[in-house]
Every structure is written in structure tokens, then in C-alpha cells.
Design a protein around this motif. Structure first.
Motif, PDB file in Angstrom:
ATOM      1  N   TYR A   1      -2.915  53.038  13.862  1.00 17.99           N
ATOM      2  CA  TYR A   1      -2.632  51.490  13.054  1.00 17.99           C
ATOM      3  C   TYR A   1      -1.345  51.347  13.171  1.00 17.99           C
ATOM      4  CZ  TYR A   1      -2.409  48.062   9.452  1.00 17.99           C
ATOM      5  OH  TYR A   1      -2.201  46.780   8.420  1.00 17.99           O
ATOM      6  N   TRP A   2      -0.460  52.506  12.532  1.00 13.38           N
ATOM      7  CA  TRP A   2       1.308  52.427  12.790  1.00 13.38           C
ATOM      8  C   TRP A   2       1.811  52.460  13.866  1.00 13.38           C
ATOM      9  CZ3 TRP A   2       3.699  49.822   8.884  1.00 13.38           C
ATOM     10  CH2 TRP A   2       3.150  49.543   7.749  1.00 13.38           C
TER      11      TRP A   2
ATOM     12  N   GLN B   1       1.971  46.432  18.316  1.00 11.34           N
ATOM     13  CA  GLN B   1       1.903  45.396  19.250  1.00 11.34           C
ATOM     14  C   GLN B   1       1.480  44.061  18.464  1.00 11.34           C
ATOM     15  OE1 GLN B   1      -1.398  46.953  21.674  1.00 11.34           O
ATOM     16  NE2 GLN B   1      -0.720  48.892  21.289  1.00 11.34           N
ATOM     17  N   VAL B   2       1.166  44.083  17.332  1.00 12.67           N
ATOM     18  CA  VAL B   2       0.962  42.527  16.547  1.00 12.67           C
ATOM     19  C   VAL B   2       2.503  42.263  16.525  1.00 12.67           C
ATOM     20  CG1 VAL B   2       0.468  41.060  14.331  1.00 12.67           C
ATOM     21  CG2 VAL B   2      -1.262  42.933  15.408  1.00 12.67           C
ATOM     22  N   ALA B   3       3.363  42.778  15.641  1.00 17.17           N
ATOM     23  CA  ALA B   3       4.788  42.482  15.653  1.00 17.17           C
ATOM     24  C   ALA B   3       5.574  41.897  16.999  1.00 17.17           C
ATOM     25  CB  ALA B   3       5.345  43.633  14.922  1.00 17.17           C
ATOM     26  N   ALA B   4       4.966  42.812  18.078  1.00 16.82           N
ATOM     27  CA  ALA B   4       5.781  42.239  19.235  1.00 16.82           C
ATOM     28  C   ALA B   4       5.031  41.245  20.046  1.00 16.82           C
ATOM     29  CB  ALA B   4       5.381  43.612  20.250  1.00 16.82           C
ATOM     30  N   GLN B   5       3.988  40.886  19.698  1.00 20.44           N
ATOM     31  CA  GLN B   5       3.254  39.590  20.494  1.00 20.44           C
ATOM     32  C   GLN B   5       3.050  38.373  19.392  1.00 20.44           C
ATOM     33  OE1 GLN B   5      -0.321  40.673  22.813  1.00 20.44           O
ATOM     34  NE2 GLN B   5       0.409  43.069  22.461  1.00 20.44           N
TER      35      GLN B   5
ATOM     36  N   LYS C   1       8.170  31.964  14.873  1.00 16.05           N
ATOM     37  CA  LYS C   1       8.822  33.061  14.350  1.00 16.05           C
ATOM     38  C   LYS C   1       7.925  34.435  14.746  1.00 16.05           C
ATOM     39  CE  LYS C   1      10.582  31.007  10.244  1.00 16.05           C
ATOM     40  NZ  LYS C   1      10.663  30.775   9.046  1.00 16.05           N
ATOM     41  N   GLN C   2       8.856  35.453  14.781  1.00 21.63           N
ATOM     42  CA  GLN C   2       8.161  36.838  14.817  1.00 21.63           C
ATOM     43  C   GLN C   2       8.453  37.534  13.564  1.00 21.63           C
ATOM     44  OE1 GLN C   2       9.483  38.089  18.754  1.00 21.63           O
ATOM     45  NE2 GLN C   2       7.253  38.689  19.083  1.00 21.63           N
ATOM     46  N   PHE C   3       7.625  38.593  13.336  1.00 16.56           N
ATOM     47  CA  PHE C   3       7.626  39.333  11.843  1.00 16.56           C
ATOM     48  C   PHE C   3       7.370  40.757  12.048  1.00 16.56           C
ATOM     49  CE2 PHE C   3       6.150  35.155  11.030  1.00 16.56           C
ATOM     50  CZ  PHE C   3       6.976  34.349   9.985  1.00 16.56           C
ATOM     51  N   SER C   4       8.156  41.448  11.129  1.00 19.46           N
ATOM     52  CA  SER C   4       8.069  42.924  11.191  1.00 19.46           C
ATOM     53  C   SER C   4       6.479  43.541  11.144  1.00 19.46           C
ATOM     54  CB  SER C   4       8.875  43.477  10.248  1.00 19.46           C
ATOM     55  OG  SER C   4       8.298  43.374   9.052  1.00 19.46           O
TER      56      SER C   4
ATOM     57  N   TRP D   1       3.496  42.109   8.486  1.00 19.14           N
ATOM     58  CA  TRP D   1       2.089  41.713   8.912  1.00 19.14           C
ATOM     59  C   TRP D   1       1.145  42.810   8.105  1.00 19.14           C
ATOM     60  CZ3 TRP D   1       0.596  37.678  11.249  1.00 19.14           C
ATOM     61  CH2 TRP D   1       1.467  37.095  12.244  1.00 19.14           C
ATOM     62  N   HIS D   2       1.451  44.020   7.608  1.00 16.96           N
ATOM     63  CA  HIS D   2       0.560  44.755   7.007  1.00 16.96           C
ATOM     64  C   HIS D   2       0.580  44.235   5.756  1.00 16.96           C
ATOM     65  CE1 HIS D   2      -1.079  48.483   5.524  1.00 16.96           C
ATOM     66  NE2 HIS D   2      -0.005  48.674   4.760  1.00 16.96           N
ATOM     67  N   GLU D   3       1.547  43.785   4.903  1.00 18.91           N
ATOM     68  CA  GLU D   3       1.461  43.144   3.823  1.00 18.91           C
ATOM     69  C   GLU D   3       0.288  41.734   3.679  1.00 18.91           C
ATOM     70  OE1 GLU D   3       1.632  42.565  -0.247  1.00 18.91           O
ATOM     71  OE2 GLU D   3       2.293  44.154   0.701  1.00 18.91           O
ATOM     72  N   MET D   4       0.582  41.032   4.870  1.00 15.86           N
ATOM     73  CA  MET D   4      -0.483  39.998   5.023  1.00 15.86           C
ATOM     74  C   MET D   4      -1.624  40.394   5.386  1.00 15.86           C
ATOM     75  SD  MET D   4      -0.669  36.745   7.580  1.00 15.86           S
ATOM     76  CE  MET D   4      -1.676  37.255   8.797  1.00 15.86           C
TER      77      MET D   4
END
Length: 136
Positions: free
Chosen positions: A54-55, A62-66, A72-75, A79-82
Motif C-alpha cells: 500500500y505504501w 502510483q496514485v500520487a505519481a499518476q 494538481k498532483q497530491f502527495s 491521498w491516504h487521508e482522502m
């Protein structure tokens, strides 16, 4: 004398052998000394391999990169918080703000379900293509 006995059980035969070969002798020994003992059976919390998948360089990286939302892109942490808020639930802070419930207390099955929801959402709603998650 040890004060704790812990097993990780995967199937009924293993459980039977552990109970007969280790638990019963352990209890017979410690109960002779008197006192009260508590036997607790719980599901295992999420595993290190699940956590790395997961981490690590897995799902969140991969979510953060894509993923791009409104240009905008997010860390990975954002994403984990969302995803926690979406799929696990929220806790209210004293000031009334909401924060995602912790994922650290999820069992292996619950964490697996959480990851499946995250991956499905990221694939369908964010257009993320996951690579080599099983090798993580």
C-alpha cells in the motif's frame, strides 16, 4: 515461565495442533501457579507485506505519481487521508473538523478490502494504472 503465548493460525489443522501441543501444556503449567489468565482470540492486524504494498512504491506512490485532479498532483499522504475518509470513515476533532479514521487497526481482511476499494477508485475515477503491485 513465560507470561505470554501467541500463535498465528492459518487453518483448522494448525489450530488443533497448536492447541493440543502448546496451549494446553502452557495453561496446565501457568494455572498451577494460581492467578487469573485471559485467553483472547483476535484477527491479525494488517501485515507488513500489506503495508509495503500500500505504501512503499505501491498503491499510494502510483496514485500520487499518476493522478491529476483540477490540474494538481497530491502527495501519497494526502491521498491516504482522502481514502481513509472515503472508505473507513471519519472522526471529529474538538474544533469540529473531520479527519479520516486510522487504518492501522484494520484486520488483514479489512485492510485488504480497503486496498481493493482504493485501487478500484483510483483506476476508474482517477485513471491510474497500477504496475507490479504483487512484487511490492
Amino acid at each position: 515461565m513465560t507470561e505470554r503465548l501467541e500463535f498465528e493460525l492459518h487453518n483448522p489443522m494448525q489450530a488443533k495442533l497448536a492447541l493440543k501441543g502448546q496451549l494446553f501444556p502452557f495453561l496446565a503449567n501457568v494455572l498451577q501457579g494460581g492467578g487469573r489468565w485471559v485467553l483472547t482470540v483476535t484477527r491479525r492486524k494488517r501485515t507488513q507485506p500489506q503495508n509495503r504494498r500500500y505504501w512503499g512504491q505501491g498503491v499510494l506512490a502510483q496514485v500520487a505519481a499518476q493522478a491529476v485532479v483540477n490540474g494538481k498532483q497530491f502527495s501519497a499522504e494526502t491521498w491516504h487521508e482522502m481514502f481513509k475518509r472515503m472508505f473507513i470513515g471519519v472522526d471529529e476533532l474538538p474544533n469540529g473538523e473531520l479527519i479520516g479514521k486510522s487504518s492501522t487497526k484494520l484486520t488483514t481482511a479489512e485492510f485488504s478490502e480497503f486496498c481493493t476499494k482504493v485501487e478500484a477508485y483510483a483506476s476508474t475515477e482517477l485513471g491510474v494504472t497500477f504496475y507490479d503491485l504483487e512484487g511490492r
